[in-house]
Design an enzyme around this catalytic site. Sequence first.
Site, PDB file in Angstrom:
ATOM      1  N   GLY A   1       0.831  -1.201   0.000  1.00  0.00           N
ATOM      2  CA  GLY A   1       0.000   0.000   0.000  1.00  0.00           C
ATOM      3  C   GLY A   1       0.858   1.241   0.000  1.00  0.00           C
ATOM      4  O   GLY A   1       2.032   1.197   0.383  1.00  0.00           O
TER       5      GLY A   1
ATOM      6  N   HIS B   1      -9.497  31.568 -18.212  1.00  0.00           N
ATOM      7  CA  HIS B   1      -9.006  30.185 -18.232  1.00  0.00           C
ATOM      8  C   HIS B   1      -9.764  29.336 -17.211  1.00  0.00           C
ATOM      9  O   HIS B   1     -10.261  28.242 -17.543  1.00  0.00           O
ATOM     10  CB  HIS B   1      -7.510  30.196 -17.930  1.00  0.00           C
ATOM     11  CG  HIS B   1      -6.844  28.866 -18.072  1.00  0.00           C
ATOM     12  ND1 HIS B   1      -6.107  28.507 -19.186  1.00  0.00           N
ATOM     13  CD2 HIS B   1      -6.798  27.787 -17.235  1.00  0.00           C
ATOM     14  CE1 HIS B   1      -5.652  27.266 -19.040  1.00  0.00           C
ATOM     15  NE2 HIS B   1      -6.052  26.816 -17.854  1.00  0.00           N
ATOM     16  N   GLU B   2      -9.842  29.801 -15.967  1.00  0.00           N
ATOM     17  CA  GLU B   2     -10.499  29.013 -14.925  1.00  0.00           C
ATOM     18  C   GLU B   2     -12.004  28.914 -15.171  1.00  0.00           C
ATOM     19  O   GLU B   2     -12.623  27.881 -14.886  1.00  0.00           O
ATOM     20  CB  GLU B   2     -10.227  29.620 -13.545  1.00  0.00           C
ATOM     21  CG  GLU B   2      -8.761  29.629 -13.149  1.00  0.00           C
ATOM     22  CD  GLU B   2      -8.126  28.257 -13.194  1.00  0.00           C
ATOM     23  OE1 GLU B   2      -8.817  27.251 -12.927  1.00  0.00           O
ATOM     24  OE2 GLU B   2      -6.926  28.173 -13.511  1.00  0.00           O
TER      25      GLU B   2
END
Length: 622
Positions: free
Chosen positions: A228, A450-451
């Site tokens: 893990g 852009h965002e």
Amino acid sequence: MKQTLLRFLKTRRALAALALLVGVAVGGVWLAWPAAHSDAGLLPAGAAGREMALDAAPWQEHQRDGAALLADLKAGRVEAVGITPDALLVSTAAGERYFVLDGRGAFANLAIAQARDAASSPFELAMLPQVHVGPDARGGWDRAFEVIRVLLSLLLPVALIGVVLHVMRQDVFSMGKLVQRPRDIRFADVIGASEAKAALSDVVQFLQQPARFAALGAHAPRGVLMLGGPGVGKTLLAKALAGEAGVNFIATNGSEFTSKFFGVGVAKVKQLFATARKNAPCILFIDEIDGLAKRSQGNGAAESEGNRIINQVLVEMDGFAENAGVIVIGATNLAENLDEALLREGRFDRRVHVKLPDVRDRADILRLYAKKLPAAPALDFERLARVTTGLAPSALAYIVNHAALVAAREDAAEVSMAHLMESVETARIGERNGAQRALSPDELHRVAVHEAGHAVVASALHSGKVEKVTILPRGGALGVTLVTQEEDKTLYPKSFIEARIQMLLAGRGAELLLLGEASSGAAQDLQECSRLALDMVARYGLSEQAGLFSLAAVPAQHAGGLMSDAVKQANALLNDLEARCAEVLQTHLHALKSLTAELLEQETVEGDRVEELVHPALRRAA
């Protein structure tokens, strides 16, 4: 009382050994030290030498330099020369007596060599180590200092050897002081990891009822390998296994077997397994067992020592009897670095995968950690679980702790949901870096466009839930669109991957649509969507043009030409998805412009507001 007596006896033995060493050293100095007054049997053979040894005062009244001595030697006027630790005593044929200082003895050797080569007549040569010319420096403090110097020269190597042996002994026997008894930890205390706990349940039964298994001819695995990522709870699960079975627990790690001293690593392995057998039944947990590495063919000291350590581990695991009651558990996230002999049956013959917690487990873990804080009553743990997809329990613990730090920084009385969300964004994206101040108005406008493009397409294609959009810089990003999933996914359909790629391309697409040209701000987005497109073509068989052939089946040395074709097909796929992304942006142009304006005005817009802008009809119907 018995242990105290044993410690006292050990101390007495140590003191006795030290006294013996000091006695031997002092005796050696005493025997080696020349006597202040020589016996007659130790006097030089010649008459002049004996006279010098008995009383050197007449020679100390006149001092001359080395040049005068060399001249007398060459002229043949020297009758006798006495060599002392400090000077040369010279008697001439004319009855003259003088001394030449020569504390280091270098001139004495030169004078003798010159005399043998150039003297016109023989002379008596006497060694007078007990005679001292000038003030008796050896009779006062200097003599004491010389004694101390000789003692130290003898004792320091002995002391150094003793210290090294002591450190080696402590290094080895420290492996036998690791026994714990984690009685209060159970599987119920480990949130999530249900598959791992189910896989370890028969180990618990064997440790609790070994006779029942032995009667059927069965035995528990000698070794269990836990696989893990970092922070998923492998150590806690191993302790819970020991607590569930009610047995002792010994914990160490792979790097503990290495040592600066050759051979100590093997001794550590022997001591550790001896301690495990002594405290059986027990769990012997070796964290980061990949630190043992693999056996190599190198001939160096380091390679040889590493090979001997692994060989000793293999021997010790083979040496366990079936009913020894000792189970070795190794933990690693790099199983490929383990030696193949460790992974065969009879050693680590069972593998347990400890996975990351799912969304429900993350909510429970966050609740558990939040109980330790003065938290606000209305905390949305389900939302927190969504925005922490892919994080390990250790990262969740950090998020809760950092939220408390944020609350303390703001002088708040309790930890609120805003503090926790700020902590999540810090963990996933980074701290606010203040880079916004360095952006020009045009650059800030481009970041908002852009965002907004990312958020609008993500909402329109339902590629995830938009939690927040911000143009406040964090970490290395100038703006952030936080998109989460309602459920953790193991399998990703083609439509989901295509929607994800379109969302990544939407920032660049929005710049092209509203500003007329793209910028370098899409570099990270292009890297991620290119990786996804190449996987669709070369690994997943999700491209109609590329077909079903997987490049993973081709050896790396033969995949060069095929990879170039796959890159061309992945680029064609990206061009197609870019065109589809542009259509989505054009369809939701009003939402794109509105969200851009709100970002420039408010800097941060919540996900619910994005949904209202992209799906106004759904909001009105609701």
